[in-house]
Enzyme design. Structure first.
Site, PDB file in Angstrom:
ATOM      1  N   ASP A   1      -7.312  41.418  28.967  1.00 20.89           N
ATOM      2  CA  ASP A   1      -8.196  42.590  28.935  1.00 20.89           C
ATOM      3  C   ASP A   1      -8.568  42.976  27.497  1.00 20.89           C
ATOM      4  OD1 ASP A   1      -9.655  44.665  29.931  1.00 20.89           O
ATOM      5  OD2 ASP A   1      -7.958  45.979  30.318  1.00 20.89           O
ATOM      6  N   GLY A   2      -9.735  43.579  27.381  1.00 21.98           N
ATOM      7  CA  GLY A   2     -10.141  44.148  26.088  1.00 21.98           C
ATOM      8  C   GLY A   2     -11.169  43.326  25.334  1.00 21.98           C
ATOM      9  N   ASN A   3     -11.733  42.317  25.983  1.00 25.78           N
ATOM     10  CA  ASN A   3     -12.735  41.493  25.288  1.00 25.78           C
ATOM     11  C   ASN A   3     -13.943  42.326  24.854  1.00 25.78           C
ATOM     12  OD1 ASN A   3     -11.149  39.313  25.905  1.00 25.78           O
ATOM     13  ND2 ASN A   3     -12.450  38.543  27.553  1.00 25.78           N
ATOM     14  N   GLY A   4     -14.417  43.166  25.789  1.00 26.20           N
ATOM     15  CA  GLY A   4     -15.607  43.981  25.509  1.00 26.20           C
ATOM     16  C   GLY A   4     -15.339  44.941  24.366  1.00 26.20           C
ATOM     17  N   ARG A   5     -14.190  45.617  24.416  1.00 28.39           N
ATOM     18  CA  ARG A   5     -13.869  46.584  23.351  1.00 28.39           C
ATOM     19  C   ARG A   5     -13.684  45.881  22.009  1.00 28.39           C
ATOM     20  NH1 ARG A   5      -9.216  49.315  26.648  1.00 28.39           N
ATOM     21  NH2 ARG A   5      -9.699  47.526  27.974  1.00 28.39           N
ATOM     22  N   TRP A   6     -13.065  44.701  22.044  1.00 33.66           N
ATOM     23  CA  TRP A   6     -12.890  43.931  20.812  1.00 33.66           C
ATOM     24  C   TRP A   6     -14.249  43.695  20.158  1.00 33.66           C
ATOM     25  CZ3 TRP A   6     -14.751  39.453  18.772  1.00 33.66           C
ATOM     26  CH2 TRP A   6     -14.060  38.907  17.686  1.00 33.66           C
TER      27      TRP A   6
ATOM     28  N   ARG B   1      -2.119  48.902  34.089  1.00 38.94           N
ATOM     29  CA  ARG B   1      -2.299  48.815  35.537  1.00 38.94           C
ATOM     30  C   ARG B   1      -2.482  47.355  35.927  1.00 38.94           C
ATOM     31  NH1 ARG B   1      -6.739  51.746  33.546  1.00 38.94           N
ATOM     32  NH2 ARG B   1      -8.488  50.347  33.200  1.00 38.94           N
TER      33      ARG B   1
ATOM     34  N   GLU C   1     -14.017  42.117  41.632  1.00 36.87           N
ATOM     35  CA  GLU C   1     -14.815  43.304  41.265  1.00 36.87           C
ATOM     36  C   GLU C   1     -15.747  43.021  40.082  1.00 36.87           C
ATOM     37  OE1 GLU C   1     -11.372  43.479  41.765  1.00 36.87           O
ATOM     38  OE2 GLU C   1     -11.697  44.248  43.804  1.00 36.87           O
ATOM     39  N   ASN C   2     -15.516  41.927  39.368  1.00 35.57           N
ATOM     40  CA  ASN C   2     -16.334  41.669  38.176  1.00 35.57           C
ATOM     41  C   ASN C   2     -17.808  41.375  38.499  1.00 35.57           C
ATOM     42  OD1 ASN C   2     -13.696  40.063  36.198  1.00 35.57           O
ATOM     43  ND2 ASN C   2     -14.394  42.169  36.190  1.00 35.57           N
ATOM     44  N   TRP C   3     -18.127  41.081  39.765  1.00 34.66           N
ATOM     45  CA  TRP C   3     -19.534  40.874  40.137  1.00 34.66           C
ATOM     46  C   TRP C   3     -20.353  42.137  39.887  1.00 34.66           C
ATOM     47  CZ3 TRP C   3     -20.693  35.971  40.877  1.00 34.66           C
ATOM     48  CH2 TRP C   3     -19.747  35.116  41.442  1.00 34.66           C
TER      49      TRP C   3
HETATM   50  C1  FPP Z   1     -11.521  41.630  30.402  1.00 34.56           C
HETATM   51  O1  FPP Z   1     -12.167  42.148  29.274  1.00 34.56           O
HETATM   52  C2  FPP Z   1     -11.803  40.219  30.547  1.00 34.56           C
HETATM   53  C3  FPP Z   1     -12.559  39.678  31.541  1.00 34.56           C
HETATM   54  C4  FPP Z   1     -13.213  40.465  32.594  1.00 34.56           C
HETATM   55  C5  FPP Z   1     -12.806  38.250  31.621  1.00 34.56           C
HETATM   56  C6  FPP Z   1     -11.766  37.373  30.983  1.00 34.56           C
HETATM   57  C7  FPP Z   1     -12.395  36.082  30.740  1.00 34.56           C
HETATM   58  C8  FPP Z   1     -12.202  35.274  29.696  1.00 34.56           C
HETATM   59  C9  FPP Z   1     -11.202  35.492  28.640  1.00 34.56           C
HETATM   60  C10 FPP Z   1     -13.024  34.087  29.540  1.00 34.56           C
HETATM   61  C11 FPP Z   1     -13.404  33.368  30.785  1.00 34.56           C
HETATM   62  C12 FPP Z   1     -12.302  32.604  31.400  1.00 34.56           C
HETATM   63  C13 FPP Z   1     -12.231  31.280  31.520  1.00 34.56           C
HETATM   64  C14 FPP Z   1     -11.132  30.619  32.294  1.00 34.56           C
HETATM   65  C15 FPP Z   1     -13.227  30.434  30.879  1.00 34.56           C
HETATM   66  P1  FPP Z   1     -13.230  43.307  29.494  1.00 34.56           P
HETATM   67  O2  FPP Z   1     -14.588  42.716  29.438  1.00 34.56           O
HETATM   68  O3  FPP Z   1     -12.925  44.052  30.741  1.00 34.56           O
HETATM   69  O4  FPP Z   1     -12.974  44.175  28.239  1.00 34.56           O
HETATM   70  P2  FPP Z   1     -13.156  45.752  28.116  1.00 34.56           P
HETATM   71  O5  FPP Z   1     -12.160  46.362  29.063  1.00 34.56           O
HETATM   72  O6  FPP Z   1     -12.843  46.006  26.703  1.00 34.56           O
HETATM   73  O7  FPP Z   1     -14.575  46.046  28.501  1.00 34.56           O
END
Ligand code: FPP
Length: 269
Positions: A31-36, A205, A78-80
Site C-alpha cells: 500500500d501507499g504507491n499513490g501517496r508515494w 486494516r 475493489e480496485n476496478w
Molecule cells: C496500493 O497503493 C497498491 C495497489 C492498489 C496496487 C499494487 C500493485 C503493484 C505494486 C504493482 C502491480 C503488481 C504486479 C504483480 C505487477 P495505492 O494506489 O492504494 O496507494 P495510495 O493508498 O497511496 O493511494
C-alpha cells in the site's frame, strides 16, 4: 532469488523453515504507491511502476531468506472502481510483470500461483496467468501467490456456493460442513495459512485480503510507502514477527506448524 544465470537447483536447497521464529508464509499488502508518487509531484501511476521494482526486490530477498510462500495483494476486487486510466495501467503492469519477469522467476525455482476471481478479467491476462502457472508448477524454491481480482468475501462466498452445490447433489451432508471444508474450497487450498502479514503505508486494516487464512497471522504495519520497501524494512518486519508470542488460542507456544483448522491440516502440507 531472481538471478542472472540459469542455474536453480544446485545452490538453492529445498526450502525449509530456518527456525520457528521465521515465517513460512508472508502476505504483503503493498500500500501507499499513490501517496508515494503524489508527495513527490509524480502521477499516481509512477508509484505503481516503482512498486513493481519494490516487488522484484522483495521476491529476491524472500528467496534469500528461504521464505517458502509469499502472497502479494496486486489488485483487489475493489480496485476496478479506480479511474479507468489507473486500472488500465495496473493491468498493463501485471502483463509486463508476467512477460518480463516470468523467465527469471522460473529460473530461480519460483512457482507462480494466482488467486482471485477470473470474472471480468481480460482474456489475454487469463492466458498469461494460466501459462505462468503451468510453466512454473513444478518449481519448489518458493511459491509466489499473486492475489489478482481478489477479495476474501468473494472467495468465501465462492466456497460456500461450491459446498451448497455439492449438498444439493447429495455429495455432502450440510450438517457436516465445518471450517476445514470451507478451507478446502478456497482458491488455493494447498497453500498454508500466512504466518505474517505486512502492510505498508501506515494503514492498519486487512482490506478484504486473506481474511479467512489470516485467522492466526501476525500483523506488522510499517510507516513507509510500498515503493520504499527494502531489505531494512523486511528485516524490521521479520524481527517484529520473531519477537511475537504465537499461541494460537492456547496458553503456551504452539508447535511449529499448527494449522488448527486451516487448509494445510486437510492436505497434510
Ligand atoms: C496500493 O497503493 C497498491 C495497489 C492498489 C496496487 C499494487 C500493485 C503493484 C505494486 C504493482 C502491480 C503488481 C504486479 C504483480 C505487477 P495505492 O494506489 O492504494 O496507494 P495510495 O493508498 O497511496 O493511494
Amino acid at each position: 532469488m531472481m538471478r542472472d544465470d540459469n542455474k536453480q537447483a544446485d545452490d538453492f536447497p529445498a526450502p525449509q523453515r530456518a527456525a520457528a521464529s521465521s515465517p513460512r508464509h508472508v502476505g504483503i499488502i503493498m500500500d501507499g504507491n499513490g501517496r508515494w508518487a503524489t508527495s513527490r509531484g509524480f502521477p499516481r501511476v509512477e508509484g505503481h511502476r516503482r512498486g513493481v521494482e519494490a516487488l522484484r526486490r522483495t521476491i529476491r530477498i524472500a528467496g534469500e531468506y528461504r521464505i517458502s510462500f509469499v502472497t502479494i495483494y496486486a489488485f483487489s476486487a475493489e480496485n476496478w472502481r479506480r479511474p479507468a486510466q489507473e486500472v488500465s495501467y495496473l493491468l498493463g503492469l501485471l502483463r509486463r510483470f508476467i512477460r518480463n519477469d516470468l523467465a527469471e522467476l522460473h529460473a530461480s525455482g519460483v512457482r507462480v500461483r494466482v488467486i482471485g476471481s477470473r470474472e471480468n478479467v481480460p482474456p489475454d491476462i487469463i492466458s498469461l496467468i494460466t501459462d505462468a502457472e503451468e510453466m512454473t508448477k513444478a518449481n519448489t524454491n518458493m511459491t509466489l501467490v499473486v492475489a489478482f481480482n481478489y477479495g476474501s468475501r468473494q472467495e468465501i462466498a465462492d466456497a460456500a456456493r461450491k459446498l451448497a452445490q455439492q449438498a444439493v447433489r447429495g455429495e455432502i451432508d450440510p450438517a457436516a460442513i465445518d471450517p476445514a471444508m470451507i478451507g478446502a474450497n478456497l482458491y488455493a487450498p494447498d497453500i498454508p495459512d500466512p504466518d505474517l502479514i505486512i502492510r505498508t503505508s501506515g494503514e492498519q486494516r486487512l482490506s478484504n485480503f486473506l481474511m479467512w487464512q489470516a485467522a492466526y497471522a501476525e500483523f506488522v504495519f510499517l510507516p513507509i510507502h510500498w515503493p520504499d520497501f527494502d531489505r531494512a524494512a523486511f528485516d524490521t518486519a521479520l524481527a517484529e514477527f520473531a519477537a511475537r508470542d504465537r499461541r494460537f488460542g492456547a496458553l503456551s507456544a504452539a508447535p511449529a506448524d499448527p494449522a488448527p483448522v486451516g487448509r494445510a491440516a486437510l492436505t497434510g502440507s
